[in-house]
Design an enzyme around this catalytic site. Structure first.
Site, PDB file in Angstrom:
ATOM      1  N   GLU A  62       0.842  -1.197   0.000  1.00 53.08           N
ATOM      2  CA  GLU A  62       0.000   0.000   0.000  1.00 53.08           C
ATOM      3  C   GLU A  62       0.876   1.246   0.000  1.00 53.08           C
ATOM      4  OE1 GLU A  62      -3.296   0.459  -0.462  1.00 53.08           O
ATOM      5  OE2 GLU A  62      -2.492   2.479  -0.576  1.00 53.08           O
ATOM      6  N   CYS A  83       5.902   4.848   8.973  1.00 55.23           N
ATOM      7  CA  CYS A  83       6.460   4.099   7.831  1.00 55.23           C
ATOM      8  C   CYS A  83       7.935   4.352   7.563  1.00 55.23           C
ATOM      9  CB  CYS A  83       5.638   4.402   6.588  1.00 55.23           C
ATOM     10  SG  CYS A  83       3.987   3.714   6.691  1.00 55.23           S
ATOM     11  N   LYS A  87       2.964  14.838  10.476  1.00 58.02           N
ATOM     12  CA  LYS A  87       2.739  15.668   9.285  1.00 58.02           C
ATOM     13  C   LYS A  87       1.315  16.197   9.341  1.00 58.02           C
ATOM     14  CE  LYS A  87       1.350  12.105   6.019  1.00 58.02           C
ATOM     15  NZ  LYS A  87       1.532  11.614   4.684  1.00 58.02           N
ATOM     16  N   ARG A  96       3.062   8.733  15.746  1.00 51.78           N
ATOM     17  CA  ARG A  96       4.122   7.727  15.778  1.00 51.78           C
ATOM     18  C   ARG A  96       5.423   8.314  15.213  1.00 51.78           C
ATOM     19  NH1 ARG A  96       0.795   2.587  13.367  1.00 51.78           N
ATOM     20  NH2 ARG A  96      -0.119   4.221  12.083  1.00 51.78           N
TER      21      ARG A  96
HETATM   22  P1  NAD Z   1      -2.142   0.231  12.677  1.00 56.31           P
HETATM   23  O1  NAD Z   1      -1.310  -0.020  13.852  1.00 56.31           O
HETATM   24  O2  NAD Z   1      -2.883   1.530  12.522  1.00 56.31           O
HETATM   25  O3  NAD Z   1      -3.241  -0.933  12.525  1.00 56.31           O
HETATM   26  C1  NAD Z   1      -2.954  -2.277  12.637  1.00 56.31           C
HETATM   27  C2  NAD Z   1      -4.194  -2.964  13.190  1.00 56.31           C
HETATM   28  O4  NAD Z   1      -4.002  -4.377  13.143  1.00 56.31           O
HETATM   29  C3  NAD Z   1      -4.499  -2.637  14.655  1.00 56.31           C
HETATM   30  O5  NAD Z   1      -5.814  -2.124  14.742  1.00 56.31           O
HETATM   31  C4  NAD Z   1      -4.347  -3.968  15.394  1.00 56.31           C
HETATM   32  O6  NAD Z   1      -5.246  -4.118  16.472  1.00 56.31           O
HETATM   33  C5  NAD Z   1      -4.645  -4.956  14.285  1.00 56.31           C
HETATM   34  N1  NAD Z   1      -4.152  -6.315  14.494  1.00 56.31           N
HETATM   35  C6  NAD Z   1      -2.948  -6.708  14.976  1.00 56.31           C
HETATM   36  N2  NAD Z   1      -2.872  -8.060  14.990  1.00 56.31           N
HETATM   37  C7  NAD Z   1      -4.056  -8.522  14.487  1.00 56.31           C
HETATM   38  C8  NAD Z   1      -4.573  -9.821  14.242  1.00 56.31           C
HETATM   39  N3  NAD Z   1      -3.847 -10.914  14.474  1.00 56.31           N
HETATM   40  N4  NAD Z   1      -5.812  -9.928  13.753  1.00 56.31           N
HETATM   41  C9  NAD Z   1      -6.544  -8.819  13.494  1.00 56.31           C
HETATM   42  N5  NAD Z   1      -6.103  -7.560  13.696  1.00 56.31           N
HETATM   43  C10 NAD Z   1      -4.872  -7.412  14.191  1.00 56.31           C
HETATM   44  O7  NAD Z   1      -1.182   0.012  11.410  1.00 56.31           O
HETATM   45  P2  NAD Z   1      -1.234   0.729   9.975  1.00 56.31           P
HETATM   46  O8  NAD Z   1      -0.634   2.083  10.058  1.00 56.31           O
HETATM   47  O9  NAD Z   1      -2.584   0.556   9.389  1.00 56.31           O
HETATM   48  O10 NAD Z   1      -0.198  -0.182   9.184  1.00 56.31           O
HETATM   49  C11 NAD Z   1      -0.503  -1.502   8.794  1.00 56.31           C
HETATM   50  C12 NAD Z   1       0.549  -1.959   7.803  1.00 56.31           C
HETATM   51  O11 NAD Z   1       0.481  -1.154   6.612  1.00 56.31           O
HETATM   52  C13 NAD Z   1       1.985  -1.827   8.310  1.00 56.31           C
HETATM   53  O12 NAD Z   1       2.753  -2.886   7.804  1.00 56.31           O
HETATM   54  C14 NAD Z   1       2.436  -0.515   7.700  1.00 56.31           C
HETATM   55  O13 NAD Z   1       3.833  -0.466   7.539  1.00 56.31           O
HETATM   56  C15 NAD Z   1       1.739  -0.547   6.366  1.00 56.31           C
HETATM   57  N6  NAD Z   1       1.507   0.769   5.776  1.00 56.31           N
HETATM   58  C16 NAD Z   1       1.104   1.807   6.569  1.00 56.31           C
HETATM   59  C17 NAD Z   1       0.845   3.049   5.983  1.00 56.31           C
HETATM   60  C18 NAD Z   1       0.422   4.221   6.822  1.00 56.31           C
HETATM   61  O14 NAD Z   1       0.471   5.343   6.326  1.00 56.31           O
HETATM   62  N7  NAD Z   1      -0.007   4.028   8.065  1.00 56.31           N
HETATM   63  C19 NAD Z   1       0.976   3.218   4.589  1.00 56.31           C
HETATM   64  C20 NAD Z   1       1.352   2.127   3.830  1.00 56.31           C
HETATM   65  C21 NAD Z   1       1.611   0.912   4.426  1.00 56.31           C
END
Ligand code: NAD
Length: 443
Positions: free
Chosen positions: A149, A261, A332, A339
């Site tokens: 993503e 990220c 930002k 974070r």
């Molecule tokens: P986040 O911490 O906001 O959300 C992750 C969610 O996963 C949490 O709500 C948590 O409770 C849940 N979770 C954890 N273990 C679980 C399980 N076993 N079953 C169900 N739910 C579970 O994280 P995010 O920012 O959404 O990032 C998710 C991934 O996407 C990461 O790898 C991140 O690097 C990637 N990513 C993030 C962004 C961004 O801008 N935040 C952009 C691109 C990619």
């Protein structure tokens, strides 16, 4: 199509909502019961422009629902996205425990062919680990796909709805076709869906974030050199950016990159490279420059109050009871995400030096309060933060900070001093108004 998204954080919630908006039936699942309860009651746990309205509409149309029930999510879906967190482990490598736990749970509840799509940012080779995790719990057929993503917090809906490209890593033509159909509504303007092998898709995400982080550290380094030489980074940046090979994007000096990220992805790629006997020298420098950059502004502030030259390193002396106003806390604008926010490093240094910090952010105060508790005075208005302040520090470039009423500000402040961590303001104008102005890489 019938879709589930495992993990309802920034990425999972945006993915699920946008896929529902394009006509799919989507179940967003999370193990965090509080988060799911909030969503069920109509409260969106994160701030992301436009998201709440889209969620409401799709819930009302019965295309989007929230649950903690993994069995329901898996059994009801043909395509299951994994969008759980991949935080850095102790050595900087991505911790895959949530991803693999989700994989095992998916395997446990499978009731027919599924496409398991990894959307979390994961090191090269994780596709195989997810395949093994799912297979350890089922004998039914499934395919694993990597679909990194690229959304930006603050513009996530637009980025998901109108992506520059969609990257699909798949070794099964059946899964690749399903993914192409799923994404077809988002690429009507002709943007490409790039089908590649799983490892290359996983690497594409890291390489992209590493490139962007490199641009930021590069321009920050240029800014620091400019400041010591008496050159002006803003002029230099313009002179560089008009070269089409360079461009203007991500070429703004500032207080260092943060967020969930760039810091963790650069660290994870350094670690992956190391495990494969590659010394990622550029990336290590990108990280080191960023760590140093978060301290440039506190160094300037402490230097100013100790009467040191702008370029001098700060004395270790305490600051005393100076009141410092801080504008912008999130890493930002247009997000409440704290974070790895540089504001945390900056404010902690000010607090350690004995300063009283009065801070304002348009949306991140709730998140910031979890970090600073009552060590920082939070104000509901940016001008309120200036009352009796010995200086203003601009950390995050929210639009509402771009053209403030400088005359009013001067009346509110004890001393008219501005540390502009984002080079938002015209330094000549401010100096004419009687301010002492410090920018990044400006003289
Ligand atoms: P986040 O911490 O906001 O959300 C992750 C969610 O996963 C949490 O709500 C948590 O409770 C849940 N979770 C954890 N273990 C679980 C399980 N076993 N079953 C169900 N739910 C579970 O994280 P995010 O920012 O959404 O990032 C998710 C991934 O996407 C990461 O790898 C991140 O690097 C990637 N990513 C993030 C962004 C961004 O801008 N935040 C952009 C691109 C990619």
């Amino acid at each position: 199509m019938k879709i589930s998204v495992i993990g309802t954080g920034y990425v999972g919630l945006v993915t699920g909502t946008c896929l529902a908006e394009s006509g799919n039936h989507v179940i967003c699942m999370d193990i965090d019961g509080n988060k799911i309860d909030l969503l069920k009651s109509g409260t969106v746990p994160i701030y992301e422009p436009g998201l709440e309205e889209l969620i409401k509409m799709n819930v009302a149309q019965k295309r989007l629902l929230f649950t903690t029930d993994m069995a329901l999510a898996v059994k009801s879906s043909d395509i299951i996205f994994i969008a759980v967190g991949t935080p850095p482990g102790e050595d900087g490598s991505a911790d895959l425990k949530h991803v693999l736990a989700a994989g095992r749970e998916i395997g446990k509840h499978m009731n027919g062919y599924k496409v398991v799509v990894n959307k979390s940012t994961v090191p090269v080779g994780t596709g195989e680990k997810v395949r093994a995790a799912v297979a350890s719990k089922t004998r039914l057929a499934f395919d694993v796909v990597s679909n990194p993503e690229f959304l930006k917090e603050g513009a996530a809906i637009d980025d998901f709805m109108k992506p520059d490209r969609v990257v699909i890593g798949a070794d099964s033509p059946r899964a690749a076709e399903l993914m192409k159909d799923l994404y077809a509504p988002f690429v009507r303007t002709g943007k490409p869906i790039l089908i590649m092998d799983i490892k290359s898709a996983e690497m594409t995400k890291y390489a992209s974030n590493a490139m962007l982080a490199t641009k930021i550290s590069f321009i920050n380094e240029m800014a620091n050199i400019c400041a010591s030489l008496g050159a002006d980074i803003d002029s230099v940046r313009k002179g560089m950016g008009h070269d089409r090979r360079i461009g203007f994007e991500f070429l703004f000096p500032g207080v260092g990159y943060g967020g969930s990220c760039f810091p963790k992805d650069v660290k994870a790629l350094v670690q992956t490279a190391k495990e494969h006997h590659v010394d990622a020298k550029v990336l290590k420098a990108v990280e080191a420059v960023n760590e140093r950059q978060k301290n440039v502004l506190p160094d300037l502030i402490l230097g100013h109050f100790h009467g040191a030259s702008k370029k001098a390193a700060p004395p270790g002396k305490p600051l005393g009871k100076k009141t410092i106003a801080v504008w912008g806390l999130s890493f930002k604008p247009r997000t409440d995400d704290m974070r790895e926010a540089p504001s945390v490093v900056i404010i902690n240094r000010l607090l350690r030096a004995g300063a009283i910090v009065q801070a304002h952010d348009p949306v991140a105060i709730g998140e910031a309060r979890k970090i600073f508790r009552n060590r920082v005075v939070f104000t509901t208005d940016c001008y309120e933060a200036l009352h009796g302040a010995d200086a203003l520090v601009v950390v995050t470039e929210w639009n509402e900070f771009r053209t403030p009423d400088f005359r009013k500000m001067k009346r509110l402040m004890h001393k008219p001093v501005i540390f502009d961590g984002r080079n938002l303001y015209n330094q000549e104008e401010l100096r004419k108004l009687g301010y002492t102005y410090y920018g990044m890489g400006r003289t």
